[in-house]
Design a protein around this motif. Structure first.
Motif, PDB file in Angstrom:
ATOM      1  N   GLU A  68      15.552 -16.599 -32.028  1.00 11.77           N
ATOM      2  CA  GLU A  68      16.664 -15.970 -31.328  1.00 11.77           C
ATOM      3  C   GLU A  68      16.936 -16.779 -30.070  1.00 11.77           C
ATOM      4  O   GLU A  68      16.013 -17.123 -29.340  1.00 11.77           O
ATOM      5  CB  GLU A  68      16.325 -14.520 -30.972  1.00 11.77           C
ATOM      6  N   VAL A  69      18.197 -17.089 -29.822  1.00 13.15           N
ATOM      7  CA  VAL A  69      18.560 -17.941 -28.694  1.00 13.15           C
ATOM      8  C   VAL A  69      19.579 -17.234 -27.817  1.00 13.15           C
ATOM      9  O   VAL A  69      20.295 -16.328 -28.254  1.00 13.15           O
ATOM     10  CB  VAL A  69      19.125 -19.291 -29.172  1.00 13.15           C
ATOM     11  N   ALA A  70      19.615 -17.658 -26.566  1.00 14.04           N
ATOM     12  CA  ALA A  70      20.583 -17.133 -25.609  1.00 14.04           C
ATOM     13  C   ALA A  70      20.756 -18.134 -24.490  1.00 14.04           C
ATOM     14  O   ALA A  70      19.894 -18.995 -24.267  1.00 14.04           O
ATOM     15  CB  ALA A  70      20.132 -15.778 -25.059  1.00 14.04           C
ATOM     16  N   VAL A  71      21.870 -18.045 -23.802  1.00 12.80           N
ATOM     17  CA  VAL A  71      22.139 -18.856 -22.627  1.00 12.80           C
ATOM     18  C   VAL A  71      22.508 -17.909 -21.495  1.00 12.80           C
ATOM     19  O   VAL A  71      23.483 -17.165 -21.585  1.00 12.80           O
ATOM     20  CB  VAL A  71      23.286 -19.860 -22.869  1.00 12.80           C
ATOM     21  N   LEU A  72      21.701 -17.913 -20.428  1.00 13.34           N
ATOM     22  CA  LEU A  72      21.952 -17.044 -19.287  1.00 13.34           C
ATOM     23  C   LEU A  72      22.783 -17.785 -18.246  1.00 13.34           C
ATOM     24  O   LEU A  72      22.477 -18.926 -17.903  1.00 13.34           O
ATOM     25  CB  LEU A  72      20.628 -16.590 -18.662  1.00 13.34           C
ATOM     26  N   PRO A  73      23.820 -17.149 -17.726  1.00 13.04           N
ATOM     27  CA  PRO A  73      24.681 -17.807 -16.722  1.00 13.04           C
ATOM     28  C   PRO A  73      24.065 -17.787 -15.332  1.00 13.04           C
ATOM     29  O   PRO A  73      24.679 -17.361 -14.361  1.00 13.04           O
ATOM     30  CB  PRO A  73      25.964 -16.971 -16.788  1.00 13.04           C
ATOM     31  N   GLN A  78      26.166 -26.596 -13.943  1.00 20.79           N
ATOM     32  CA  GLN A  78      26.111 -27.277 -15.237  1.00 20.79           C
ATOM     33  C   GLN A  78      24.735 -27.175 -15.902  1.00 20.79           C
ATOM     34  O   GLN A  78      24.492 -27.851 -16.903  1.00 20.79           O
ATOM     35  CB  GLN A  78      26.482 -28.754 -15.050  1.00 20.79           C
ATOM     36  N   LEU A  79      23.869 -26.338 -15.332  1.00 20.83           N
ATOM     37  CA  LEU A  79      22.514 -26.202 -15.870  1.00 20.83           C
ATOM     38  C   LEU A  79      22.147 -24.728 -16.012  1.00 20.83           C
ATOM     39  O   LEU A  79      21.348 -24.192 -15.236  1.00 20.83           O
ATOM     40  CB  LEU A  79      21.504 -26.921 -14.974  1.00 20.83           C
ATOM     41  N   PRO A  80      22.717 -24.030 -16.974  1.00 17.76           N
ATOM     42  CA  PRO A  80      22.321 -22.634 -17.200  1.00 17.76           C
ATOM     43  C   PRO A  80      20.940 -22.564 -17.843  1.00 17.76           C
ATOM     44  O   PRO A  80      20.387 -23.573 -18.296  1.00 17.76           O
ATOM     45  CB  PRO A  80      23.402 -22.123 -18.153  1.00 17.76           C
TER      46      PRO A  80
END
Length: 674
Positions: A68-73, A78-80
């Motif tokens: 499971e993947v996610a990207v946190l803001p 330019q580096l979340p």
């Protein structure tokens, strides 16, 4: 995909982040409750244990599911933060959750008002430490990893420095932070190599790179160096015997039981996941370093005379054994022997899990003894089983598991590791076929010395007569402390009695890392543990336990029912001496003397000898780490000399600084002109 927009697909990762936030909230509540001691110890720490229990359940559920993947803001523009929860992450989250349940409950009863750092502030540091550990194992890019890695280092530094009024503890904290930052530099350089000059520092990009053997080897060596500094692999082990005794016992338990394993997680993540190129000598290097570390740790643990320092060196030994298992698995993997690679990796991961529980339990028991007696020296303890039975019997479970005796988890781990070495005859290299059995023999020696150490640990503290009069006033552990220790002892028993089920939990990890597993083999064997085939070897922990209980039952029946002589009590044999005192018992120094004589070249010893004119003559031997004098002190002296030379440039005068700038500008112009 950015953020956590699909709850149905990412439910496990969502839960992990919610629990991390819950820990941070508990930490903030601790800051606001600095003067409310009862709230911190009776509410916040027990609630933390409940959060850890939920995390363990979430990790168990996530272990067999897909990544499971996610990207946190958060982070830089330019580096979340990229996050990923896979079976490897889930395994270490499960380990962390299970151990921190017991440690948090123990911590609720451990702290006393007015001792060292206020409990509210400790609560904040403790929960930031837990949250950062959880974030480390789900970080999926170098930036996020290094941020939470350094957060873990700083929070653990402040936990080590909880009793900062002592100069010895401050020195231990500074040494720990120095080695941690040196290791972090190695990790950062490793990630720099892995991204292959693409500018993309996500782990997904690193997995896609196929480095040349040279650069892959550079990345591997940097990873072993960087993560090995945190794990306590020789020669970067010097901080561990200093920091563990300095920290309060619950934090010593977490550092040894969890933090050292997170460093091993880093080695696994780089060597088995991010690097697509693997070379046979990597496995040999890891085995050699692990073997030297294990032998060094166990030999030094046998001669220690202070409880927590003994356990710290024992942790070095166990970390070395885990590295041996990783190295053997890597060696098998390079030669395409996937089933044997899975066996060695399963053995190492089983040891990781087992050590987390029994070493945390032993550190908690030393904390209870320290609170009850005010003593940490083995030479001033003894006979505490009479006054502290609730501490003694869980400690016995932990000691037996650490000694590698059945039917506890430590035995299963070491048995699987030895089985891995028995199947190495198929390696295509004759040199390796000769080398590996020697390593197996040394592992057997290390296991024997580990048992020797645990006999010393438990016997000197809990058996015999009290060596100090004040020990008669020792009090047993409180309710919260008992609950924490019972939970950890239960973990040791479960790991020993249900190896097939535990291997089933490890199987998704080995499938991810080496594309093979043992789950189907052990499931087909029922209650027997059969790692490869019935003709090779098997182990039945339940049958063994029933046999032990049956022997006790028969002995009780014969002595109490058939023999009618009644109960008789008599003093032990003491060479005919009429007065029995605690001075007749073997001391901690005397217990370790045979090992000290056999392995004398490994030690640096200072002896204090009595003279004929001493009114109260005494003899004392101090065992020191030779690497401290051969490596660390010369490096420190060299750094100090260089610092003094560089310090000459700092004159404190603006004219001198302007001259430096002018000369630098001239040199740059000349270089550019050429």
């Amino acid at each position: 995909m950015n953020g956590l927009t699909n709850l149905a697909a990412w439910v496990h990762l969502d839960w992990v982040l919610v629990l991390v936030c819950a820990w941070l909230l508990l930490g903030l509540l601790g800051v606001f409750a600095l003067k409310r001691f009862g709230l911190v110890v009776n509410v916040l720490f027990p609630v933390s244990g409940v959060i850890s229990l939920v995390l363990m359940g979430v990790a168990l559920s996530a272990a067999s599911s897909g990544p499971e993947v996610a990207v946190l803001p958060i982070g830089l523009p330019q580096l979340p933060f990229h996050l990923r929860l896979d079976s490897l992450s889930a395994f270490f989250l499960m380990l962390m959750g299970g151990v921190s349940v017991g440690v948090s409950l123990f911590a609720a009863g451990y702290f006393r008002q007015g001792e060292g750092t206020p409990p509210g502030l400790i609560c904040f540091e403790y929960h930031v430490f837990l949250a950062s550990i959880a974030m480390v194992v789900i970080a999926d890019d170098a930036y996020a990893f290094m941020v939470v890695w350094e957060t873990m280092a700083f929070s653990s530094f402040f936990l080590v420095m909880a009793n900062h009024r002592s100069a010895e503890i401050r020195n231990a904290g500074y040494l720990y932070m120095l080695v941690a930052h040196i290791g972090a530099l190695g990790i950062l350089l490793c990630f720099g190599v892995l991204q292959a000059n693409t500018g993309d520092y996500t782990f997904a990009n690193m997995r896609a790179q196929h480095l040349s053997p040279f650069w892959a080897s550079v990345a591997f060596v940097l990873a072993v160096f960087g993560f090995g500094a945190k794990a306590g692999i020789l020669p970067l082990h010097a901080w561990l015997p200093e920091a563990h005794p300095a920290a309060p016992s619950p934090f010593s338990a977490l550092m040894s039981g969890v933090m050292l394993k997170i460093a091993l997680y880093g080695i696994l993540r780089v060597a088995f996941d991010l690097l697509q190129t693997r070379l046979w000598w990597w496995g040999v290097l890891l085995m050699a370093m692990g073997l030297v570390t294990a032998l060094f740790g166990v030999v030094f643990s046998t001669v220690q005379v202070e409880m927590k320092r003994l356990l710290a060196y024992s942790s070095i030994e166990n970390v070395g054994l885990m590295c041996v298992g990783f190295g053997l698995s890597l060696l098998f993997s390079v030669y395409g022997m996937k089933t044997l690679s899975a066996l060695a990796l399963t053995a190492a991961l089983y040891h990781v899990l087992s050590h987390a529980f029994f070493k945390s339990l032993l550190f908690c028991s030393t904390g209870a003894v320290l609170h009850a007696t005010g003593e940490r020296s083995l030479g001033k303890l003894g006979g505490l089983i009479r006054y502290m039975p609730w501490v003694a019997w869980p400690s016995l479970v932990g000691a037996l598991s650490c000694a590698g005796l059945p039917p506890f988890g430590g035995f299963v781990a070491e048995w699987l590791l030895l089985q891995s070495f028995l199947f190495t005859t198929g390696l295509p290299s004759s040199f390796l076929n000769m080398l590996v059995p020697v390593v197996a023999a040394l592992i057997a020696l290390i296991a024997a010395l580990s048992g020797y150490t645990m006999v010393k640990f438990f016997g000197i503290i809990f058996l015999g007569q009290p060596r100090e009069e004040k020990l008669a006033g020792a009090h047993d552990a409180g309710t919260w402390e008992r609950m924490g220790m019972v939970w950890l002892a239960l973990g040791c028993v479960v790991l020993g009695l249900f190896p097939n089920q535990v291997i089933g939990l490890i199987d998704p990890v080995t499938q991810l890392l080496v594309s093979a597993g043992l789950a189907k083999t052990v499931e087909a064997s029922g209650w027997l543990l059969v790692p490869v085939s019935m003709e090779r070897a098997s182990y039945a922990p339940t049958i063994f336990l029933l046999g032990v209980l049956a022997c006790f039952g028969v002995a009780y029946l014969i002595v109490r029912q058939l023999y009618k002589g009644g109960t008789r009590r008599a003093p032990p044999w003491d060479c005919g001496h009429p007065w029995q005192t605690a001075r007749m018992q073997d001391t901690a120094e005397g217990f370790g003397q045979p090992i000290r004589q056999i392995f004398e070249p490994l030690f640096r010893m200072r002896r204090e000898l009595p003279t004929a004119f001493d009114e109260q003559p005494h003899y004392r031997v101090t065992v020191e780490d030779p690497l401290w004098h051969w490596l660390y002190l010369p490096v420190a002296a060299g750094v100090e000399r260089v610092s003094k030379i560089i310090g000459l440039l700092q004159q404190g005068r603006i004219a001198v600084y302007l001259m430096y700038s002018f000369v630098t500008l001239i040199v740059v112009l000349l270089v550019v002109k050429q």
